[in-house]
Design a protein around this motif. Structure first.
Motif, PDB file in Angstrom:
ATOM      1  N   GLU A  54      73.455  41.338  42.126  1.00 52.40           N
ATOM      2  CA  GLU A  54      72.500  42.017  41.242  1.00 52.40           C
ATOM      3  C   GLU A  54      71.117  42.073  41.894  1.00 52.40           C
ATOM      4  N   SER A  57      70.970  44.743  44.598  1.00 53.76           N
ATOM      5  CA  SER A  57      70.849  46.063  43.992  1.00 53.76           C
ATOM      6  C   SER A  57      69.424  46.319  43.498  1.00 53.76           C
ATOM      7  N   GLU A  58      68.859  45.353  42.760  1.00 52.74           N
ATOM      8  CA  GLU A  58      67.518  45.518  42.195  1.00 52.74           C
ATOM      9  C   GLU A  58      66.473  45.706  43.288  1.00 52.74           C
ATOM     10  N   ILE A  61      66.774  49.236  44.936  1.00 46.27           N
ATOM     11  CA  ILE A  61      66.291  50.263  44.006  1.00 46.27           C
ATOM     12  C   ILE A  61      64.767  50.245  43.960  1.00 46.27           C
ATOM     13  N   GLU A  70      71.322  56.370  44.987  1.00 43.75           N
ATOM     14  CA  GLU A  70      70.945  55.354  43.996  1.00 43.75           C
ATOM     15  C   GLU A  70      72.116  54.968  43.112  1.00 43.75           C
ATOM     16  N   ILE A  73      73.914  52.276  44.838  1.00 43.52           N
ATOM     17  CA  ILE A  73      73.172  51.011  44.842  1.00 43.52           C
ATOM     18  C   ILE A  73      73.237  50.354  43.460  1.00 43.52           C
ATOM     19  N   VAL A  74      73.126  51.153  42.423  1.00 36.80           N
ATOM     20  CA  VAL A  74      73.213  50.624  41.050  1.00 36.80           C
ATOM     21  C   VAL A  74      74.588  50.003  40.811  1.00 36.80           C
ATOM     22  N   SER A  75      75.612  50.605  41.375  1.00 32.64           N
ATOM     23  CA  SER A  75      76.991  50.138  41.164  1.00 32.64           C
ATOM     24  C   SER A  75      77.401  49.033  42.124  1.00 32.64           C
ATOM     25  N   PHE A  76      76.521  48.691  43.067  1.00 36.09           N
ATOM     26  CA  PHE A  76      76.895  47.732  44.102  1.00 36.09           C
ATOM     27  C   PHE A  76      77.456  46.420  43.559  1.00 36.09           C
ATOM     28  N   PRO A  77      76.827  45.782  42.545  1.00 36.47           N
ATOM     29  CA  PRO A  77      77.359  44.476  42.090  1.00 36.47           C
ATOM     30  C   PRO A  77      78.828  44.548  41.670  1.00 36.47           C
ATOM     31  N   ARG A  80      81.059  45.533  44.815  1.00 29.44           N
ATOM     32  CA  ARG A  80      81.129  44.429  45.782  1.00 29.44           C
ATOM     33  C   ARG A  80      82.197  43.414  45.366  1.00 29.44           C
ATOM     34  N   LEU A 123      73.015  46.718  53.011  1.00 29.22           N
ATOM     35  CA  LEU A 123      73.514  45.894  51.907  1.00 29.22           C
ATOM     36  C   LEU A 123      73.901  44.501  52.389  1.00 29.22           C
TER      37      LEU A 123
END
Length: 662
Positions: A54, A57-58, A61, A70, A73-77, A80, A123
């Motif tokens: 998290e 991602s934060e 962003i 984006e 990146i928002v969905s990365f958590p 992953r 990342l």
């Protein structure tokens, strides 16, 4: 290890001493000590390991590093976590084991998302950055390992992890552990502690008959599987014990990034501050209950101040003291440069001088409270000697000025309404010096922000009315922990009120909690290290506040300062992290979750300890204080109901005197 909540007999000092002795006894006859790494030797400043994703991602962003991607990146958590599981599934299909490396995981991530090499590497870089930044040692294990090495014992580390041995070694050395400790890691051996095979590799590294013991936090992997391989093991439940015993309120909050960081930071402070009073319930509540709440309010305050242009922000005594300190330290770091000052005011010094019309509701706040009061006591407080109004008292059916009344008595109402002109005249006499004092801080025809605890808006309303009697058109905008619906009585075209937890008629879901103990607990926790303002003294060159010196109030100040010490440590720790992430993403009431749980569901020890805190029953001098929880005279139902009615903290009372479960 321990199955009870925090009590005065079981604090952090005894907790650590018990663990230290238990491990020393366990390893006493061992030749080799095998240790798990994560949540045994080192911890993270988050609730769960996956919360690191998290933060990755934060931060990205906030940096706006990949605006076109984006959504990824928002969905990365989430992706992953899924990528790791997919990589393990693929490994099992191909190789009949579940072990993967970080490269395998990011190969899987790239396959799922079709992201560029640049995003992939960025990342991974951020993941490793946060893992390193948020890692800290367990002081018990650090002590144990150094002692063991000094005593000639051998140390070896066994970890089920996707990071390579050299990466893990870097992290534990960064945390302060000895260099070059040998590490057996699952991703490099195609087997794990979880399947038991890593322990077979461990045993082969030493001659037959070598006594090996293992310490770790996972019941299955570190305990059962070690024992299955004839290796004595110790379940190191240190972290989960801390959460259950000391951090029950913050540990039970909703799963989100704010609560993860709050929980992780509180645990970090508790574990690391061995030399501090972490065994003290006041300090403990500062780092785990009030610290998160104070930070949440402060971020909300800063965010609101940025939306408008103010000539000044005025922090009001006594509840604004802590936040003025925060503002002085962090405002510029958060890109806010509005000048600030701290003003000595109180309801007792402002309410009466502000009466420019006979408003019973405002006058009631001058002497209202839970305790009954005599007419003589009330009149002396507002400067009206009862000896001049004996005829009026009998006309209002009050035949004894020493007789005590409830504050909502119709007889009191009738008496004071009949004295309207005299009250307004006395109010006018007191107004001049108060007006001069306020003029030191508030420029005419300008816009000033106020920071205080809030509730009914009486202090801002009083300030505004006093200023307007001299024709001033200064606009005051107040930013408070909360405003109740009845703050509307202080509304005017010159006044705006904002609440963080509750906001007038708009947000009221915490009203019951605040009105049944939350208000008084907050006012205690925000108390400045000085007495309440009783009035003002004018000299040839200045006007200075007159502050009360009360023994009981000073005792409360000392306890409050212990809470604030913990809250300050929490704020310092969290503010090292938030600016990198962008504080605007953390404007949420989730910071209050631990406080809401604390007020609503205190432990018996918390209710006993905080229940004896005293609170002023009405504005003005604080020498007339009552306990947050009243003690029933007997176990009779009538006495219990009476004591509950007189208690500020209803939930704490129920914990102590009524059967109540969460």
């Amino acid at each position: 290890m321990v199955n009870k909540k925090y009590s005065e007999k079981y604090n952090m000092q005894t907790f650590n001493a018990a663990w230290l002795q238990k491990i020393r006894d366990f390893i006493a006859t061992a030749d080799v000590i095998s240790c798990d790494v994560f949540d045994t030797l080192i911890h993270r400043k988050t609730r769960k390991p996956t919360d690191i994703f998290e933060l990755v991602s934060e931060q990205i962003i906030h940096e706006n590093a990949f605006p076109r991607d984006e959504h990824l990146i928002v969905s990365f958590p989430t992706i992953r976590v899924y990528a790791e599981q997919k990589a393990r599934d693929d490994a099992f299909v191909r190789y009949k084991h579940w072990e993967v490396s970080i490269k395998d995981i990011y190969d899987s991530f790239q396959e799922i998302t079709n992201c560029s090499d640049e995003i992939r590497h960025y990342l991974l870089e951020k993941e490793r950055y946060w893992e390193l930044q948020l890692t800290y040692p367990n002081p018990i294990m650090l002590n144990i390992l150094n002692e063991a090495l000094n005593n000639g014992k051998k140390i070896i580390l066994c970890s089920d992890m996707y990071s390579a041995a050299n990466i893990i070694q870097n992290r534990i050395e960064h945390a302060g552990y000895p260099k070059n400790l040998p590490i057996i890691v699952s991703c490099e051996n195609s087997c794990s502690k979880h399947d038991g095979k890593l322990f077979s590799i461990l045993k082969k590294k030493f001659p037959y008959g070598t006594k090996i013991v293992h310490i770790g936090d996972n019941v299955h992997a570190d305990v059962k599987m070690a024992q299955k391989n004839d290796i004595p093991s110790l379940h190191f439940s240190y972290k989960e014990d801390i959460d259950r015993i000391f951090l029950s309120h913050i540990a039970s909050t909703e799963e989100n990034l704010v609560n993860s960081l709050s929980h992780g930071i509180a645990r970090y402070l508790l574990i690391q501050n061995e030399g501090r009073n972490v065994h003290d319930l006041w300090y403990l509540s500062g780092i785990s209950v009030f610290g998160p709440l104070f930070v949440g309010y402060f971020l909300w305050l800063i965010n609101n101040l940025k939306k408008n242009t103010f000539s000044k922000i005025l922090f009001l005594a006594r509840d604004g003291y802590f936040f003025h300190k925060m503002y002085q330290k962090w405002a510029k770091q958060l890109d806010l440069n509005t000048p600030s000052e701290y003003a000595y005011v109180s309801r007792g010094t402002l309410l009466y001088p502000s009466l420019s019309d006979m408003n019973w509701d405002r006058l009631w706040y001058q002497f209202g409270g839970k305790k009954n009061k005599s007419l003589k006591e009330i009149c002396e407080k507002i400067g009206l000697p009862t000896s001049l109004y004996l005829k009026k008292t009998t006309e209002c059916n009050i035949f004894d000025v020493n007789q005590e009344f409830e504050s909502n008595s119709s007889l009191l109402h009738k008496f004071f309404v009949s004295l309207g002109p005299d009250i307004l005249n006395e109010s006018k006499k007191k107004r001049d010096i108060v007006s001069k004092y306020l003029r030191k801080f508030i420029p005419d025809h300008d816009s000033v922000a106020l920071c205080d605890i809030g509730w009914a808006g009486n202090i801002q309303g009083s300030m505004s009315r006093i200023l307007r009697t001299s024709g001033d058109t200064t606009k005051l905008e107040g930013f408070y922990f909360g405003t109740f619906p009845w703050s509307e009585m202080n509304a005017s075209i010159y006044d705006t009120f904002h609440g963080y937890l509750v906001n007038g008629d708009n947000i009221q879901d915490y009203n019951d909690i605040l009105l049944n103990g939350g208000v008084e607990l907050l006012e205690f926790a925000t108390m400045a290290p000085h007495g309440t303002t009783l009035g003002y003294r004018e000299t040839e060159t200045d006007i200075n506040p007159i502050l009360e010196t009360s023994t009981d109030d000073q005792r409360m100040q000392k306890l409050s300062s212990a809470i604030q010490s913990g809250a300050w440590d929490f704020a310092n720790a969290i503010m090292e992290i938030l600016p990198v992430l962008g504080e605007e993403e953390f404007i949420t009431r989730s910071w209050a979750d631990s406080f809401i749980d604390f007020v609503s569901y205190p432990s018996i020890h918390e209710a006993r300890t905080f229940g004896v805190v005293t609170h002023s029953d009405a504005p003005g001098a604080t020498c007339n204080r009552t306990h947050l929880i009243s003690t029933p005279r007997s176990s009779d139902e009538e006495d219990i109901e009476y004591a509950e009615k007189r208690s500020f903290w209803k939930y704490g009372f129920e914990t102590l005197y009524k059967e109540r479960c969460k």
